[in-house]
Design an enzyme around this catalytic site. Structure first.
Site, short mmCIF file in Angstrom:
data_model
loop_
_atom_site.label_atom_id
_atom_site.label_comp_id
_atom_site.label_asym_id
_atom_site.label_seq_id
_atom_site.Cartn_x
_atom_site.Cartn_y
_atom_site.Cartn_z
N TYR A 145 36.50 30.53 36.18
CA TYR A 145 34.86 30.37 36.37
C TYR A 145 34.39 31.41 35.62
O TYR A 145 35.13 32.41 34.91
CB TYR A 145 34.56 30.42 37.64
CG TYR A 145 35.17 31.58 38.32
CD1 TYR A 145 34.34 33.00 38.19
CD2 TYR A 145 36.38 31.49 38.99
CE1 TYR A 145 34.92 34.01 39.06
CE2 TYR A 145 36.97 32.81 39.66
CZ TYR A 145 36.26 33.82 39.52
OH TYR A 145 36.75 34.97 39.99
N GLU A 149 59.39 73.28 37.10
CA GLU A 149 59.45 73.22 36.11
C GLU A 149 58.44 72.29 35.18
O GLU A 149 57.93 72.71 34.27
CB GLU A 149 61.02 72.46 35.49
CG GLU A 149 61.12 72.47 34.01
CD GLU A 149 62.50 71.57 33.72
OE1 GLU A 149 62.83 70.78 34.53
OE2 GLU A 149 62.96 71.84 32.46
N THR A 175 32.69 38.13 40.38
CA THR A 175 32.92 36.68 41.17
C THR A 175 31.56 36.35 42.24
O THR A 175 31.49 35.32 42.34
CB THR A 175 34.46 36.67 41.60
OG1 THR A 175 35.14 36.69 40.58
CG2 THR A 175 34.49 35.23 42.34
N LYS A 184 42.77 47.23 45.00
CA LYS A 184 43.08 45.72 45.24
C LYS A 184 44.54 45.27 45.11
O LYS A 184 45.02 46.01 44.14
CB LYS A 184 42.25 44.89 43.86
CG LYS A 184 42.17 43.52 43.99
CD LYS A 184 41.33 42.90 42.75
CE LYS A 184 41.42 41.34 42.83
NZ LYS A 184 40.47 40.86 41.60
N THR A 194 35.61 42.20 41.75
CA THR A 194 36.71 43.08 42.60
C THR A 194 37.66 43.84 41.58
O THR A 194 38.34 44.62 41.90
CB THR A 194 37.43 42.16 43.33
OG1 THR A 194 37.78 41.11 42.60
CG2 THR A 194 36.46 41.64 44.46
N ASP A 195 37.76 43.30 40.37
CA ASP A 195 38.86 43.94 39.43
C ASP A 195 38.91 45.34 39.42
O ASP A 195 39.82 45.98 39.45
CB ASP A 195 38.57 43.26 38.08
CG ASP A 195 39.40 41.72 38.09
OD1 ASP A 195 39.52 41.27 39.21
OD2 ASP A 195 39.05 41.08 37.18
N SER A 231 33.84 42.55 35.87
CA SER A 231 34.11 43.81 36.19
C SER A 231 35.38 44.36 35.26
O SER A 231 35.39 45.59 35.16
CB SER A 231 34.05 44.33 37.43
OG SER A 231 35.27 43.97 38.01
N1 ASP Z 1 37.23 39.17 37.40
C1 ASP Z 1 36.09 39.41 38.48
C2 ASP Z 1 35.51 40.42 38.43
O1 ASP Z 1 36.03 41.62 38.50
C3 ASP Z 1 36.93 39.26 39.61
C4 ASP Z 1 36.06 39.27 40.99
O2 ASP Z 1 34.87 39.83 40.84
O3 ASP Z 1 36.80 39.09 42.06
O4 ASP Z 1 34.33 40.72 37.97
#
Ligand code: ASP
Length: 347
Positions: free
Chosen positions: A44, A306, A30, A183, A110-111, A77
């Site tokens: 987006y 166990e 993002t 996250k 961030t994912d 990501s």
């Molecule tokens: N879907 C995005 C990614 O992980 C989300 C982000 O970057 O915040 O590439």
């Protein structure tokens, strides 16, 4: 005599004012996202803009570092894969040995940032700061968080204070250790947390302040080496729930070549008997390694005598997606479940 003093003073000033050399490796996300309007923070395209566009949004960067860049990938990501991980890890290791580079910043979605950060924390070898950074709002949004996050990440990567701390994540003015960070919110900019350990520091006006040291071993102090690897062992994740039918998924994963399974158990790692009985069968037939983690989001997963005898391994306090990373790397080293269990204690 005067000439010597002036030259000495000049050299001292040059050293004092020397800016660190920072390499930015861009992978998308993002932070490089482009929306159709400044109000849009969903729907987006992540990984749409090149790293040069990101740099243009933060002209102040040139005051704090000499920057070079390389576009490693440009993806959302959520589509991260082993190929990019290995490429990234090998690149970081090259830069660790490059005397002209002081620190490394990786722009990332961030994912799956926490997974990439933990992977690099286990396989990169060196003391230079490696900092992952991203954004929750696309680069085109009003009040985009990417530019400030990028400024902070470069400042952190250039800080002498940041040496030897393993791979870090810099988001929303905070610094997290790769092993601990996760996250926790789908959209909010204050999404990253370290539920078991807390953040290790913060960044104010380009100054990194640390409050905690990282206690788990990382980077040079792990046995994991990807320099000659072209692929990674396949490990998949199953999830337990009421009326669990995930034995079907386990069977399919193993058929498809999974060498290991991580279970996102309920509570302190409990697994529905439907699924557990099938996993015990897999363990007996030595078809697969099984790590018990929890879907709860924080806390340790204990393991009974166990279960130990049955061959289950505790993820310690790693969440399922991070336990998967460690199990993959463990399987590049050993097929001994007791040794793998030790890795889960150490790293
Ligand atoms: N879907 C995005 C990614 O992980 C989300 C982000 O970057 O915040 O590439």
């Amino acid at each position: 005599m005067y000439k010597k003093i002036i030259l000495g003073a000049f050299m001292m000033l040059t050293v004092l004012s020397a800016k660190p050399n920072i390499m930015i490796l861009a992978t998308g996300g993002t932070i490089a996202g482009q929306a159709s309007s400044a109000n849009a923070t969903t729907g987006y395209k992540a990984g749409a803009l090149g790293v040069d566009v990101l740099l243009k949004a933060v002209p102040e960067l040139k005051n704090i570092a000499n920057i070079s860049t390389e576009q490693i990938a440009n993806i959302d990501s959520s589509n991260m894969n082993d190929e990019i991980w290995l490429k990234l890890a090998k690149k970081v290791n090259q830069l660790m040995n490059n005397g002209n580079i002081d620190g490394i910043v990786i722009t990332h979605g961030t994912d799956t940032m926490e997974e990439t950060a933990y992977f690099l924390n286990l396989v990169t070898k060196g003391s230079k700061p490696v900092v992952l950074v991203g954004a929750m709002r696309p680069a085109t949004a009003t009040s985009a968080d990417g530019p400030k996050n990028l400024y902070n990440a470069v400042a952190l990567a250039g800080s002498k204070n940041a040496l030897n701390r393993g791979v870090m994540v810099a988001m929303n003015d905070k610094i997290y250790a790769a092993r601990d960070v996760t996250k926790t919110h789908t959209l909010n900019v204050e999404t990253f947390k370290a539920p078991n350990a807390g953040e290790i520091g913060y960044i104010v006006d380009g100054k990194a302040v640390f409050n905690h040291t990282v206690t788990k071993e990382h980077t040079r102090n792990t046995p994991f080496d990807v320099s000659s690897l072209m692929s990674l062992p396949k490990v998949d994740i199953i999830y337990t729930y009421s009326n669990d039918g995930s034995q079907v998924a386990s069977e399919a994963f193993v058929k498809a070549g999974a060498k290991g399974l991580v279970v996102a158990g309920s509570g302190a790692g409990s697994i529905h008997e439907n699924s557990k009985n099938y996993l015990i069968k897999l363990l007996k037939e030595k078809k697969v390694f099984v790590v018990k983690s929890s879907r709860v989001g924080s806390g340790l997963v204990p393991i009974s005598k166990e279960e130990l005898n049955q061959g289950f391994i505790s993820a310690n306090d790693l969440n399922p997606q991070k336990a998967r990373v460690l199990l993959m790397l463990a399987l590049t080293k050993t097929k001994d479940p007791r040794q793998i269990a030790k890795y889960f204690e150490y790293y």
